[in-house]
Scaffold this motif. Structure first.
Motif, PDB file in Angstrom:
ATOM      1  N   GLU A 147       0.852  -1.181   0.000  1.00  0.00           N
ATOM      2  CA  GLU A 147       0.000   0.000   0.000  1.00  0.00           C
ATOM      3  C   GLU A 147       0.890   1.232   0.000  1.00  0.00           C
ATOM      4  OE1 GLU A 147      -2.088   0.755   3.729  1.00  0.00           O
ATOM      5  OE2 GLU A 147      -1.178  -1.054   4.542  1.00  0.00           O
ATOM      6  N   PRO A 148       0.454   2.296  -0.668  1.00  0.00           N
ATOM      7  CA  PRO A 148       1.319   3.480  -0.789  1.00  0.00           C
ATOM      8  C   PRO A 148       1.523   4.265   0.495  1.00  0.00           C
ATOM      9  CG  PRO A 148      -0.330   3.404  -2.552  1.00  0.00           C
ATOM     10  CD  PRO A 148      -0.734   2.380  -1.539  1.00  0.00           C
ATOM     11  N   GLY A 149       0.589   4.178   1.452  1.00  0.00           N
ATOM     12  CA  GLY A 149       0.655   5.038   2.640  1.00  0.00           C
ATOM     13  C   GLY A 149       1.992   5.032   3.358  1.00  0.00           C
ATOM     14  N   PRO A 150       2.504   3.882   3.774  1.00  0.00           N
ATOM     15  CA  PRO A 150       3.782   3.870   4.506  1.00  0.00           C
ATOM     16  C   PRO A 150       4.987   4.273   3.662  1.00  0.00           C
ATOM     17  CG  PRO A 150       2.529   1.841   4.858  1.00  0.00           C
ATOM     18  CD  PRO A 150       1.875   2.562   3.739  1.00  0.00           C
ATOM     19  N   LEU A 151       4.793   4.429   2.348  1.00  0.00           N
ATOM     20  CA  LEU A 151       5.902   4.761   1.449  1.00  0.00           C
ATOM     21  C   LEU A 151       5.989   6.258   1.156  1.00  0.00           C
ATOM     22  CD1 LEU A 151       5.391   1.846  -1.101  1.00  0.00           C
ATOM     23  CD2 LEU A 151       7.025   1.944   0.775  1.00  0.00           C
ATOM     24  N   GLN A 152       5.106   7.061   1.717  1.00  0.00           N
ATOM     25  CA  GLN A 152       5.082   8.483   1.389  1.00  0.00           C
ATOM     26  C   GLN A 152       6.410   9.143   1.758  1.00  0.00           C
ATOM     27  OE1 GLN A 152       1.610  10.739   2.433  1.00  0.00           O
ATOM     28  NE2 GLN A 152       0.241   9.012   2.088  1.00  0.00           N
ATOM     29  N   GLY A 153       6.975   9.835   0.782  1.00  0.00           N
ATOM     30  CA  GLY A 153       8.248  10.530   0.978  1.00  0.00           C
ATOM     31  C   GLY A 153       9.460   9.657   0.787  1.00  0.00           C
ATOM     32  N   THR A 154       9.278   8.368   0.469  1.00  0.00           N
ATOM     33  CA  THR A 154      10.410   7.449   0.375  1.00  0.00           C
ATOM     34  C   THR A 154      10.697   7.052  -1.066  1.00  0.00           C
ATOM     35  OG1 THR A 154       9.421   5.218   0.385  1.00  0.00           O
ATOM     36  CG2 THR A 154       9.425   6.431   2.466  1.00  0.00           C
ATOM     37  N   ASN A 155      11.881   6.472  -1.255  1.00  0.00           N
ATOM     38  CA  ASN A 155      12.265   5.953  -2.559  1.00  0.00           C
ATOM     39  C   ASN A 155      12.100   4.430  -2.623  1.00  0.00           C
ATOM     40  OD1 ASN A 155      13.354   6.674  -5.198  1.00  0.00           O
ATOM     41  ND2 ASN A 155      15.112   5.414  -4.647  1.00  0.00           N
ATOM     42  N   TYR A 156      11.264   3.893  -1.757  1.00  0.00           N
ATOM     43  CA  TYR A 156      11.081   2.445  -1.709  1.00  0.00           C
ATOM     44  C   TYR A 156       9.887   2.003  -2.550  1.00  0.00           C
ATOM     45  CZ  TYR A 156      14.586   2.272   1.911  1.00  0.00           C
ATOM     46  OH  TYR A 156      15.773   2.377   2.585  1.00  0.00           O
ATOM     47  N   CYS A 157       9.944   0.754  -2.956  1.00  0.00           N
ATOM     48  CA  CYS A 157       8.860   0.078  -3.654  1.00  0.00           C
ATOM     49  C   CYS A 157       8.529  -1.174  -2.861  1.00  0.00           C
ATOM     50  CB  CYS A 157       9.292  -0.287  -5.074  1.00  0.00           C
ATOM     51  SG  CYS A 157       8.285  -1.584  -5.852  1.00  0.00           S
ATOM     52  N   ASP A 158       7.257  -1.366  -2.520  1.00  0.00           N
ATOM     53  CA  ASP A 158       6.806  -2.606  -1.899  1.00  0.00           C
ATOM     54  C   ASP A 158       6.045  -3.419  -2.937  1.00  0.00           C
ATOM     55  OD1 ASP A 158       7.957  -1.973   0.489  1.00  0.00           O
ATOM     56  OD2 ASP A 158       6.089  -1.454   1.519  1.00  0.00           O
ATOM     57  N   LEU A 159       6.271  -4.716  -2.925  1.00  0.00           N
ATOM     58  CA  LEU A 159       5.776  -5.572  -4.008  1.00  0.00           C
ATOM     59  C   LEU A 159       5.357  -6.920  -3.440  1.00  0.00           C
ATOM     60  CD1 LEU A 159       7.688  -5.974  -7.362  1.00  0.00           C
ATOM     61  CD2 LEU A 159       7.033  -7.990  -6.074  1.00  0.00           C
ATOM     62  N   ALA A 160       4.271  -7.491  -3.970  1.00  0.00           N
ATOM     63  CA  ALA A 160       3.826  -8.819  -3.557  1.00  0.00           C
ATOM     64  C   ALA A 160       3.273  -9.546  -4.776  1.00  0.00           C
ATOM     65  CB  ALA A 160       2.765  -8.736  -2.469  1.00  0.00           C
ATOM     66  N   VAL A 161       3.392 -10.865  -4.781  1.00  0.00           N
ATOM     67  CA  VAL A 161       2.911 -11.677  -5.901  1.00  0.00           C
ATOM     68  C   VAL A 161       1.957 -12.735  -5.377  1.00  0.00           C
ATOM     69  CG1 VAL A 161       4.934 -13.199  -5.758  1.00  0.00           C
ATOM     70  CG2 VAL A 161       3.589 -13.111  -7.871  1.00  0.00           C
ATOM     71  N   ASP A 162       0.875 -12.944  -6.107  1.00  0.00           N
ATOM     72  CA  ASP A 162      -0.102 -13.980  -5.792  1.00  0.00           C
ATOM     73  C   ASP A 162      -0.358 -14.819  -7.045  1.00  0.00           C
ATOM     74  OD1 ASP A 162      -1.487 -13.480  -2.944  1.00  0.00           O
ATOM     75  OD2 ASP A 162      -0.889 -11.568  -3.830  1.00  0.00           O
ATOM     76  N   VAL A 163      -0.681 -16.072  -6.829  1.00  0.00           N
ATOM     77  CA  VAL A 163      -0.840 -17.015  -7.934  1.00  0.00           C
ATOM     78  C   VAL A 163      -2.219 -17.667  -7.865  1.00  0.00           C
ATOM     79  CG1 VAL A 163       0.052 -19.130  -8.980  1.00  0.00           C
ATOM     80  CG2 VAL A 163       1.634 -17.450  -8.023  1.00  0.00           C
ATOM     81  N   ASP A 164      -2.897 -17.716  -9.018  1.00  0.00           N
ATOM     82  CA  ASP A 164      -4.186 -18.396  -9.147  1.00  0.00           C
ATOM     83  C   ASP A 164      -3.992 -19.557 -10.126  1.00  0.00           C
ATOM     84  OD1 ASP A 164      -6.755 -19.241  -9.557  1.00  0.00           O
ATOM     85  OD2 ASP A 164      -7.557 -17.293 -10.168  1.00  0.00           O
ATOM     86  N   PRO A 165      -3.571 -20.733  -9.628  1.00  0.00           N
ATOM     87  CA  PRO A 165      -3.245 -21.840 -10.541  1.00  0.00           C
ATOM     88  C   PRO A 165      -4.449 -22.352 -11.316  1.00  0.00           C
ATOM     89  CG  PRO A 165      -3.219 -22.589  -8.261  1.00  0.00           C
ATOM     90  CD  PRO A 165      -3.364 -21.104  -8.226  1.00  0.00           C
ATOM     91  N   ASP A 166      -5.666 -22.231 -10.758  1.00  0.00           N
ATOM     92  CA  ASP A 166      -6.850 -22.721 -11.453  1.00  0.00           C
ATOM     93  C   ASP A 166      -7.109 -21.939 -12.736  1.00  0.00           C
ATOM     94  OD1 ASP A 166      -7.270 -24.584  -9.467  1.00  0.00           O
ATOM     95  OD2 ASP A 166      -8.624 -23.281  -8.327  1.00  0.00           O
ATOM     96  N   ARG A 167      -6.703 -20.683 -12.751  1.00  0.00           N
ATOM     97  CA  ARG A 167      -6.925 -19.838 -13.927  1.00  0.00           C
ATOM     98  C   ARG A 167      -5.614 -19.465 -14.615  1.00  0.00           C
ATOM     99  NH1 ARG A 167     -10.340 -19.371 -10.074  1.00  0.00           N
ATOM    100  NH2 ARG A 167     -12.585 -19.221 -10.475  1.00  0.00           N
ATOM    101  N   ASN A 168      -4.530 -20.074 -14.148  1.00  0.00           N
ATOM    102  CA  ASN A 168      -3.211 -19.844 -14.756  1.00  0.00           C
ATOM    103  C   ASN A 168      -2.835 -18.372 -14.757  1.00  0.00           C
ATOM    104  OD1 ASN A 168      -1.482 -21.942 -15.524  1.00  0.00           O
ATOM    105  ND2 ASN A 168      -1.416 -21.204 -17.618  1.00  0.00           N
TER     106      ASN A 168
END
Length: 346
Positions: free
Chosen positions: A282-303
């Motif tokens: 979420e962008p809130g905790p990143l305000q004013g920073t040069n960081y990127c937060d990232l997450a990945v999720d997988v739905d194998p039933d729909r590839n």
């Protein structure tokens, strides 16, 4: 000390560039230009700069020679002034879209501002992916903010051969992405509670994503990009929907590909399942920073593979990446001047 001038420094991006450069241990800000605020102190439009500098804005035409010029002018502004600017600085970092794309794609997406034919090639400043091209570079183009967030999610999967070359991207952005000049749609009563898809198709970041993915991976994807305005001032959340190139057998394979791509990258933080009270970026905790937060999720039933990427549009999406690129250009530590880690709650 590297002498840096900021062209068009009175807008939101210009203010963030000044905030970072004025605290940078290897930089001296020697000029800041503004057509609207010439003669006024830097903190007149940027109250966060109070006590940081005695400089006053000068007109664009009063720009003097410097070591590095950072341009925060709106689209077309640097193109218009290129003949003069190139004589004043040996290195130029542009935060607009004037020189991001290859000439063919630029002509398609930016017909109102054609590129001069005598402009040298600009290095695309996506430091996590183009760091080796930045040391010693003379001309650098900073990515668009929504394209930047999306690319950080897309590139590891494309490079690993895990996804088909067809991508669906839904980018949510705060109001500061529209710039400091007010318009009807950005007027506070109209925008404060807005949750609207303002560009379902035809957004210029479509072309940037297709062009840069092809440039960096050799594969040109078909990108379906939509932009949505949300009721916040700062921040971008880009949700990238990818379709697996083959049936998903190992659900952790996309996670490993992304973790490997960013293991040595100081500004990208991968949020893993069950490791945080807030399991999605979420962008809130990143305000004013040069960081990127990232997450990945997988739905194998729909590839399907879904990557969520959050950044501050004005810092990681603009000013912070410009300073990150400057550090690499000068052979400085890449994190120099960019250590602020954000606030919570915000």
């Amino acid at each position: 000390m590297t002498r840096v001038a900021v062209l068009g420094a009175s807008g939101y991006t210009g203010g963030e560039v000044l905030r970072l450069l004025l605290a940078h241990p290897a930089v001296e800000v020697v000029q800041a230009t503004s057509g609207q605020f010439a003669g006024k102190r830097l903190d007149y439009p940027h109250p966060s700069l109070r006590g940081m500098s005695a400089l006053r804005f000068v007109p664009h035409e009063a720009l003097e020679p410097c070591d590095v010029l950072m341009s925060c002018l709106p689209q077309g502004g640097l193109i218009e002034r290129w003949a003069r600017v190139r004589e004043l600085a040996s290195r130029v970092i542009d935060l607009s879209a004037d020189f991001r794309l290859d000439p063919t794609d630029h002509e398609r997406w930016y017909k109102k501002h054609p590129r001069p034919t005598d402009v040298p090639e600009f290095t695309y400043a996506l430091p996590e992916w183009t760091a080796s091209q930045l040391p010693g570079a003379r001309y650098v183009a900073v990515p668009g903010c929504m394209a930047h967030a999306s690319l950080l999610g897309i590139l590891p999967l494309v490079c690993a051969g895990l996804v088909k070359p067809e991508l669906v991207v839904d980018a949510k952005t705060g109001s500061s992405g529209g710039g400091a000049t007010p318009a009807l749609s950005s007027h506070h009563p109209e925008r404060a509670s807005a949750l609207r898809c303002y560009r379902p198709v035809g957004h210029r970041h479509t072309g940037e994503l297709e062009n840069i993915v092809e440039r960096l991976t050799g594969t040109r994807p078909s990108v379906h990009f939509s932009a949505t305005a949300v009721p916040s001032v700062r921040g971008i959340l880009s949700t990238v929907h990818c379709f697996a190139a083959r049936p998903i057998v190992d659900e952790n394979e996309p996670l490993r590909a992304i973790a490997t791509a960013y293991r040595e990258k100081p500004f990208v933080r991968l949020i893993r399942p069950n490791t945080s009270a807030s399991p999605f970026p979420e962008p809130g905790p990143l305000q004013g920073t040069n960081y990127c937060d990232l997450a990945v999720d997988v739905d194998p039933d729909r590839n399907r593979i879904v990557v969520n990427v959050a950044i501050d549009n004005l810092v990681k999406g603009a000013a912070g990446t410009a300073v990150h690129a400057l550090n690499l250009m000068l052979g400085r530590p890449e994190t120099e001047g960019l250590g602020f880690r954000g606030l919570h709650p915000i």
